[in-house]
Each structure stands twice: as C-alpha cells, then as structure tokens.
Scaffold this motif. Sequence first.
Motif, short mmCIF file in Angstrom:
data_model
loop_
_atom_site.label_atom_id
_atom_site.label_comp_id
_atom_site.label_asym_id
_atom_site.label_seq_id
_atom_site.Cartn_x
_atom_site.Cartn_y
_atom_site.Cartn_z
N GLU A 278 -2.95 -11.65 -98.20
CA GLU A 278 -1.51 -11.33 -98.14
C GLU A 278 -1.28 -9.85 -98.44
OE1 GLU A 278 -2.82 -14.03 -99.36
OE2 GLU A 278 -1.45 -15.74 -99.22
N SER A 279 -2.03 -9.34 -99.42
CA SER A 279 -1.82 -7.94 -99.83
C SER A 279 -2.24 -7.00 -98.71
CB SER A 279 -2.62 -7.62 -101.09
OG SER A 279 -2.29 -8.55 -102.09
N ILE A 280 -3.39 -7.29 -98.09
CA ILE A 280 -3.87 -6.42 -97.01
C ILE A 280 -2.89 -6.47 -95.84
CG2 ILE A 280 -5.70 -6.15 -95.27
CD1 ILE A 280 -7.71 -6.68 -97.54
N ALA A 281 -2.40 -7.67 -95.52
CA ALA A 281 -1.43 -7.77 -94.40
C ALA A 281 -0.21 -6.90 -94.69
CB ALA A 281 -1.03 -9.22 -94.19
N GLN A 282 0.26 -6.95 -95.95
CA GLN A 282 1.44 -6.15 -96.30
C GLN A 282 1.15 -4.65 -96.23
OE1 GLN A 282 3.61 -5.62 -100.42
NE2 GLN A 282 4.35 -7.45 -99.42
N ILE A 283 0.01 -4.25 -96.77
CA ILE A 283 -0.32 -2.81 -96.79
C ILE A 283 -0.55 -2.29 -95.36
CG2 ILE A 283 -2.08 -1.14 -97.55
CD1 ILE A 283 -2.33 -2.92 -100.14
N VAL A 284 -1.25 -3.08 -94.54
CA VAL A 284 -1.49 -2.66 -93.15
C VAL A 284 -0.15 -2.50 -92.43
CG1 VAL A 284 -2.38 -3.48 -90.92
CG2 VAL A 284 -3.83 -3.59 -92.96
N GLY A 285 0.76 -3.46 -92.64
CA GLY A 285 2.09 -3.37 -92.01
C GLY A 285 2.80 -2.09 -92.42
N LYS A 286 2.64 -1.72 -93.69
CA LYS A 286 3.33 -0.52 -94.19
C LYS A 286 2.67 0.76 -93.67
CE LYS A 286 5.53 -2.67 -98.13
NZ LYS A 286 5.78 -2.73 -99.57
N ILE A 287 1.35 0.76 -93.57
CA ILE A 287 0.68 1.95 -93.02
C ILE A 287 1.13 2.14 -91.57
CG2 ILE A 287 -1.58 2.87 -92.28
CD1 ILE A 287 -2.79 1.63 -94.85
N GLN A 288 1.20 1.04 -90.82
CA GLN A 288 1.62 1.15 -89.41
C GLN A 288 3.08 1.62 -89.31
OE1 GLN A 288 0.42 -2.83 -88.37
NE2 GLN A 288 -1.51 -2.13 -87.44
N ALA A 289 3.92 1.12 -90.22
CA ALA A 289 5.33 1.56 -90.22
C ALA A 289 5.42 3.05 -90.52
CB ALA A 289 6.13 0.75 -91.25
N LEU A 290 4.62 3.52 -91.48
CA LEU A 290 4.63 4.96 -91.82
C LEU A 290 4.17 5.79 -90.62
CD1 LEU A 290 3.19 4.87 -95.46
CD2 LEU A 290 5.53 5.45 -94.80
N GLN A 291 3.17 5.25 -89.89
CA GLN A 291 2.67 5.98 -88.70
C GLN A 291 3.76 6.11 -87.65
OE1 GLN A 291 -0.88 3.60 -87.93
NE2 GLN A 291 -2.08 5.49 -88.11
N ARG A 292 4.64 5.09 -87.60
CA ARG A 292 5.75 5.14 -86.63
C ARG A 292 6.94 5.94 -87.17
NH1 ARG A 292 4.34 -0.46 -86.41
NH2 ARG A 292 6.11 -0.95 -87.74
N GLY A 293 6.79 6.43 -88.39
CA GLY A 293 7.85 7.24 -88.99
C GLY A 293 8.97 6.38 -89.58
N GLU A 294 8.68 5.10 -89.84
CA GLU A 294 9.72 4.21 -90.38
C GLU A 294 9.67 4.19 -91.91
OE1 GLU A 294 8.84 0.44 -88.62
OE2 GLU A 294 9.13 1.21 -86.58
N ALA A 295 10.81 3.80 -92.51
CA ALA A 295 10.87 3.67 -93.97
C ALA A 295 10.20 2.35 -94.37
CB ALA A 295 12.33 3.67 -94.42
N ILE A 296 9.67 2.30 -95.58
CA ILE A 296 9.03 1.06 -96.06
C ILE A 296 9.64 0.64 -97.40
CG2 ILE A 296 6.82 1.39 -94.87
CD1 ILE A 296 5.70 2.47 -97.55
N ASN A 297 9.52 -0.66 -97.71
CA ASN A 297 9.96 -1.19 -99.02
C ASN A 297 8.90 -0.93 -100.07
OD1 ASN A 297 12.24 -2.35 -97.95
ND2 ASN A 297 11.21 -4.30 -97.54
N GLY A 298 9.34 -0.99 -101.32
CA GLY A 298 8.37 -1.00 -102.42
C GLY A 298 7.94 0.39 -102.88
N VAL A 299 8.67 1.42 -102.43
CA VAL A 299 8.31 2.78 -102.88
C VAL A 299 8.85 2.95 -104.32
CG1 VAL A 299 8.57 5.25 -102.47
CG2 VAL A 299 8.36 3.67 -100.53
N VAL A 300 7.96 3.38 -105.21
CA VAL A 300 8.31 3.49 -106.63
C VAL A 300 9.09 4.77 -106.89
CG1 VAL A 300 7.25 3.83 -108.91
CG2 VAL A 300 6.31 2.13 -107.31
N ASP A 301 10.10 4.64 -107.76
CA ASP A 301 10.85 5.81 -108.19
C ASP A 301 10.22 6.27 -109.51
OD1 ASP A 301 12.57 7.55 -109.42
OD2 ASP A 301 14.38 6.38 -109.06
N PRO A 302 9.49 7.40 -109.51
CA PRO A 302 8.75 7.79 -110.72
C PRO A 302 9.68 8.07 -111.91
CG PRO A 302 8.48 9.44 -108.96
CD PRO A 302 9.32 8.36 -108.40
#
Length: 306
Positions: A278-302
């Motif tokens: 499940e984790s790899i599927a989520q991370i792969v989806g997010k890497i692909q979204a970033l490659q398309r220039g899309e925003a992703i969920n779960g970005v931490v606010d430091p």
Amino acid sequence: MNITICFASLAPEPWVQALQQALPGAQVSAWVPGAPQADHAIVWAPPQQFIDEQSGLKTLFNIGAGVDALLQLKLPPALKVVRLDDAGMSVQMAEYVCHAVIRHFREFDAYDADTQMGKWSYLKPRNRADFAVGVMGLGVLGERVTKALQVFEFPVNGYSRSPKDLPGIRCFSGTQALPQFLQATRVLVNLMPLTPETENMLNQGTLSHLQKGGYVINVARGKHLVEDDLIALIDTGHLAGATLDVFRTEPLPKEHPFWQHPKITVTPHTSARTLREESIAQIVGKIQALQRGEAINGVVDPLRGY
Ligand code: NAP
Ligand code: GLV
C-alpha cells in the motif's frame, strides 16, 4: 530519475525491488555513504549524514505517518517532506483502539482471570454512557478511529488544534478547551503528532482532569506521556489503567515498570504498521503526480511539525 532508500532498522531490498518494478524507468537503490545523488528518497529515521550527502533531493517520502524523527534532523528548507497518508494504517488503528476500549469497558481481563480459575461468574454490565471516549488528534487516523467507535455507540469526544465539525462527535479545539475535553472524557485515546507543543502533554495536570476511573490509550508517541505521572495516577486509583503501544524508549527496557504493572497493557509499537504494498503504491502515485507537476497530499508543514 534516481530514487534512494534509507531505513534505520528495516531491510531496504524488498522495497528496492518493488519500487523498481513499479517505476521501470527509474534507478532505484539502497543508500550507502558516498552513493550518487538521488531525486527522491524513501526513508525511515535516516542519519544526518544521509541528508548532508544527498543535497540534491527534491522529496523525502517518510514510510510512516509520524515525521517527528525526520524533523529532528537539519533539513534543507526547500526539501519537501511527505508523510504516509493512511496507506492501510487507519483501519489497523481503528481495530486496535476499539479492541482496547471494548476490552476495558467489557472487563474482559477480569473474565479471563476468572475463567482461568474455572470460575463461571457474571460482572454487572456497565453503562456505555459513562464511558465517553475522547480522541486527541482528529487527523487521518484519529477521525477514522472516531467513526469506528461510533459503531459501538460510545459517546465520542474529539480534540484538535483547529476547530472541527464531525457528525455525532463532540469536538473541542485549542489549549483553552483542553480541560473541558478531558473532563468530558473517561477513556482517552492519543493520536496527536509529536511536536514541541504536544510533547509531555499527557501528564499529572492533564490526566487528573479525566473522569474518575479514567483509562489511557497511547498509540501516538511515547514522548507525549510522562510515564511516572501515569503510574502515580493509576496507583492512587484516579485512573483505572492504560493500554500503551508507544514508549519514551523503544524497545521498552526490560526493567521498565510498565511490563509488570497489573493495570497496564503493553504492545510493541504495532497498532498501525506500515504496509509495504500500500505504501509503495501511494508513494509511486505521488512521484508520478510530481512528475506531471501536480500537487500531492501529505506534505508536512515544518513549522507546524506535522
Ligand atoms: P495527522 O493526520 O497529521 O493528524 C494529526 C491531528 O492531531 C490533527 O487533527 C491535528 O489538529 C492534531 N494536533 C496536532 N497538534 C495538536 C495540538 N497541539 N493540540 C491538539 N491537536 C493537535 O496525523 P495522523 O496520520 O492521524 O497520525 C497521528 C500520529 O499517530 C502520528 O503523528 C504518529 O505519531 C502516530 N502513529 C502511530 C502509529 C503506531 O503504530 N503506534 C502508527 C501511525 C501513526 P488539526 O486537525 O487542527 O491540524
Ligand atoms: C508509526 O509509528 C508511524 O508514524 O507511522
């Protein structure tokens, strides 16, 4: 695209293989000191040396929900930190918390003790309305837990940093509302992230506000809880006991009093495990979204710390 994997205490090989299969165009490898620069990293509690050497990273994908260990490091300000966003953890957390609440409410430990002595006995049924469950932290995991508790018709309170409006949940927010939330609560479930604001938040002062016979379920981080204060409140009878999955020192040291305490149940940081697929599927989806220039969920606010 280069992806590097750096885990403090987990074999990286199965992750390397699975990621390589999911992203055949990428170069995926386990980090070793001096390894080539990567674009993205998949990490759990990496050393500072990893961050210092991998200065070209764009994204750090944490293979857990909590990012407290990562935020202890000195990270470049532009580096995006991404937490796991459920990925199969929330249903596990709901199971764990409901199990602990029900085991306590239905007095299954007392029944176990009796049946082990061959004793067929009945305890007086307890009134569900007297067992309001208060969930501290209404994020990805906390909100799922409140929904699961509602199925069993417990009164449910919720506490968060910002105001929430969840159907059927009595919601409280902000430090000024904390005493009210605790006074309305018999069984406390901690699901807040560990931040400078929440560290040591479960202490003599706050836990004393819980209703008499209160019960504590800590499934977030050990550093939220002042352990001696919990033991003192149980031993004086204000609290009935606790179920603890996380500890200030992990593994829990052999000589720690929690192991033998008759009113404390200990589990080894296992309430919601990271599931590889499940984790790899989520991370792969997010890497692909970033490659398309899309925003992703779960970005931490430091600045917020989660
Ligand atoms: P999340 O989605 O980031 O939610 C955090 C929640 O805590 C939010 O509702 C947030 O309020 C609230 N919060 C933050 N600071 C607060 C404060 N000072 N006072 C009151 N509420 C505060 O996190 P999550 O995915 O639900 O995970 C929660 C934590 O569970 C993780 O950080 C991790 O430490 C722990 N965890 C443990 C295990 C385990 O196996 N034991 C597994 C996974 C995760 P707002 O909604 O207002 O932002
Ligand atoms: C586990 O503790 C996590 O933060 O995912």
